[in-house]
Design a protein around this motif. Structure first.
Motif, PDB file in Angstrom:
ATOM      1  N   SER A  41      38.246 -85.815 -50.323  1.00 15.43           N
ATOM      2  CA  SER A  41      37.779 -84.556 -49.733  1.00 15.43           C
ATOM      3  C   SER A  41      36.632 -84.844 -48.778  1.00 15.43           C
ATOM      4  N   ALA A  42      36.374 -83.912 -47.868  1.00 10.95           N
ATOM      5  CA  ALA A  42      35.271 -84.016 -46.914  1.00 10.95           C
ATOM      6  C   ALA A  42      34.404 -82.771 -47.063  1.00 10.95           C
ATOM      7  N   PHE A  43      33.099 -82.910 -46.794  1.00 11.60           N
ATOM      8  CA  PHE A  43      32.195 -81.777 -46.969  1.00 11.60           C
ATOM      9  C   PHE A  43      31.116 -81.740 -45.886  1.00 11.60           C
ATOM     10  N   VAL A  44      30.533 -80.562 -45.734  1.00  7.83           N
ATOM     11  CA  VAL A  44      29.390 -80.332 -44.842  1.00  7.83           C
ATOM     12  C   VAL A  44      28.377 -79.512 -45.622  1.00  7.83           C
ATOM     13  N   GLN A  45      27.114 -79.937 -45.627  1.00  9.80           N
ATOM     14  CA  GLN A  45      26.024 -79.186 -46.258  1.00  9.80           C
ATOM     15  C   GLN A  45      24.968 -78.868 -45.204  1.00  9.80           C
ATOM     16  N   LEU A  46      24.537 -77.625 -45.160  1.00  6.02           N
ATOM     17  CA  LEU A  46      23.459 -77.193 -44.274  1.00  6.02           C
ATOM     18  C   LEU A  46      22.377 -76.579 -45.149  1.00  6.02           C
ATOM     19  N   ASN A  47      21.230 -77.232 -45.232  1.00  2.90           N
ATOM     20  CA  ASN A  47      20.146 -76.797 -46.108  1.00  2.90           C
ATOM     21  C   ASN A  47      18.972 -76.279 -45.284  1.00  2.90           C
ATOM     22  N   ASN A  48      18.303 -75.244 -45.793  1.00  8.50           N
ATOM     23  CA  ASN A  48      17.157 -74.606 -45.150  1.00  8.50           C
ATOM     24  C   ASN A  48      17.525 -74.173 -43.732  1.00  8.50           C
ATOM     25  N   LEU A  49      18.491 -73.279 -43.631  1.00  6.67           N
ATOM     26  CA  LEU A  49      19.004 -72.837 -42.332  1.00  6.67           C
ATOM     27  C   LEU A  49      17.924 -72.246 -41.424  1.00  6.67           C
ATOM     28  N   GLY A  50      16.921 -71.621 -41.994  1.00  8.99           N
ATOM     29  CA  GLY A  50      15.842 -71.048 -41.189  1.00  8.99           C
ATOM     30  C   GLY A  50      14.811 -72.069 -40.748  1.00  8.99           C
ATOM     31  N   SER A  51      14.935 -73.306 -41.203  1.00  8.45           N
ATOM     32  CA  SER A  51      13.996 -74.394 -40.907  1.00  8.45           C
ATOM     33  C   SER A  51      12.552 -73.960 -41.177  1.00  8.45           C
ATOM     34  N   ILE A  52      12.357 -73.295 -42.321  1.00 10.64           N
ATOM     35  CA  ILE A  52      11.043 -72.791 -42.706  1.00 10.64           C
ATOM     36  C   ILE A  52      10.298 -73.880 -43.471  1.00 10.64           C
ATOM     37  N   ASN A  53       9.104 -74.197 -43.024  1.00  9.28           N
ATOM     38  CA  ASN A  53       8.264 -75.155 -43.750  1.00  9.28           C
ATOM     39  C   ASN A  53       7.430 -74.396 -44.762  1.00  9.28           C
ATOM     40  N   TYR A  54       7.589 -74.728 -46.022  1.00  3.94           N
ATOM     41  CA  TYR A  54       6.860 -74.051 -47.095  1.00  3.94           C
ATOM     42  C   TYR A  54       6.530 -75.061 -48.175  1.00  3.94           C
ATOM     43  N   GLN A  55       5.663 -74.658 -49.099  1.00  6.77           N
ATOM     44  CA  GLN A  55       5.297 -75.497 -50.232  1.00  6.77           C
ATOM     45  C   GLN A  55       5.929 -74.910 -51.489  1.00  6.77           C
ATOM     46  N   ARG A  56       6.833 -75.666 -52.096  1.00  2.00           N
ATOM     47  CA  ARG A  56       7.414 -75.206 -53.361  1.00  2.00           C
ATOM     48  C   ARG A  56       6.416 -75.424 -54.488  1.00  2.00           C
ATOM     49  N   TYR A  57       5.667 -76.514 -54.402  1.00  8.63           N
ATOM     50  CA  TYR A  57       4.558 -76.815 -55.302  1.00  8.63           C
ATOM     51  C   TYR A  57       3.357 -77.118 -54.417  1.00  8.63           C
ATOM     52  N   LEU A  58       2.168 -76.993 -54.942  1.00  4.92           N
ATOM     53  CA  LEU A  58       0.963 -77.209 -54.156  1.00  4.92           C
ATOM     54  C   LEU A  58       0.943 -78.628 -53.570  1.00  4.92           C
ATOM     55  N   ASN A  59       0.730 -78.716 -52.273  1.00  4.05           N
ATOM     56  CA  ASN A  59       0.654 -79.970 -51.512  1.00  4.05           C
ATOM     57  C   ASN A  59       1.951 -80.784 -51.529  1.00  4.05           C
ATOM     58  N   TYR A  60       3.090 -80.154 -51.800  1.00  6.11           N
ATOM     59  CA  TYR A  60       4.408 -80.786 -51.717  1.00  6.11           C
ATOM     60  C   TYR A  60       5.256 -79.970 -50.740  1.00  6.11           C
ATOM     61  N   PRO A  61       5.149 -80.254 -49.449  1.00  8.37           N
ATOM     62  CA  PRO A  61       5.889 -79.460 -48.471  1.00  8.37           C
ATOM     63  C   PRO A  61       7.397 -79.719 -48.563  1.00  8.37           C
ATOM     64  N   SER A  62       8.173 -78.715 -48.203  1.00 13.46           N
ATOM     65  CA  SER A  62       9.627 -78.870 -48.181  1.00 13.46           C
ATOM     66  C   SER A  62      10.038 -79.534 -46.872  1.00 13.46           C
ATOM     67  N   PHE A  63      11.268 -79.993 -46.845  1.00 13.43           N
ATOM     68  CA  PHE A  63      11.824 -80.510 -45.603  1.00 13.43           C
ATOM     69  C   PHE A  63      12.235 -79.331 -44.743  1.00 13.43           C
ATOM     70  N   GLY A  64      12.364 -79.546 -43.457  1.00 11.00           N
ATOM     71  CA  GLY A  64      12.889 -78.513 -42.575  1.00 11.00           C
ATOM     72  C   GLY A  64      14.400 -78.452 -42.722  1.00 11.00           C
ATOM     73  N   PHE A  65      15.094 -78.157 -41.650  1.00 15.61           N
ATOM     74  CA  PHE A  65      16.553 -78.082 -41.656  1.00 15.61           C
ATOM     75  C   PHE A  65      17.143 -79.461 -41.943  1.00 15.61           C
ATOM     76  N   ILE A  66      18.143 -79.503 -42.833  1.00 14.69           N
ATOM     77  CA  ILE A  66      18.833 -80.750 -43.159  1.00 14.69           C
ATOM     78  C   ILE A  66      20.326 -80.494 -43.095  1.00 14.69           C
ATOM     79  N   GLY A  67      21.044 -81.326 -42.355  1.00 14.72           N
ATOM     80  CA  GLY A  67      22.502 -81.254 -42.278  1.00 14.72           C
ATOM     81  C   GLY A  67      23.099 -82.550 -42.809  1.00 14.72           C
TER      82      GLY A  67
END
Length: 75
Positions: A41-67
């Motif tokens: 099988s083949a797949f495509v994943q698109l994560n954080n479509l809004g490319s929002i930079n935020y902190q899920r935990y204090l001083n641990y920033p999230s990644f932006g858009f990931i494909g």
């Protein structure tokens, strides 16, 4: 498949002991998979479509858009 992660009002403790409230946000992700056979099988994943930079935990920033594009083999 789609995922929505919403975070609002999370609190964290600074090194000095003070409490801060992290900014709220929403993280939207999509995934699609095409199954050619029971072995391939083949797949495509698109994560954080809004490319929002935020902190899920204090001083641990999230990644932006990931494909991600990939294939799965099984036997």
């Amino acid at each position: 498949r789609s995922d929505i992660l919403a975070v609002s009002g999370a609190q964290a403790r600074e090194i000095d002991g003070s409490v801060v409230t992290l900014k709220g946000t929403a993280d939207v992700s999509l995934e699609a998979e095409y199954i050619f056979s029971k072995y391939f099988s083949a797949f495509v994943q698109l994560n954080n479509l809004g490319s929002i930079n935020y902190q899920r935990y204090l001083n641990y920033p999230s990644f932006g858009f990931i494909g991600i594009i990939g294939a799965r083999f099984s036997y």
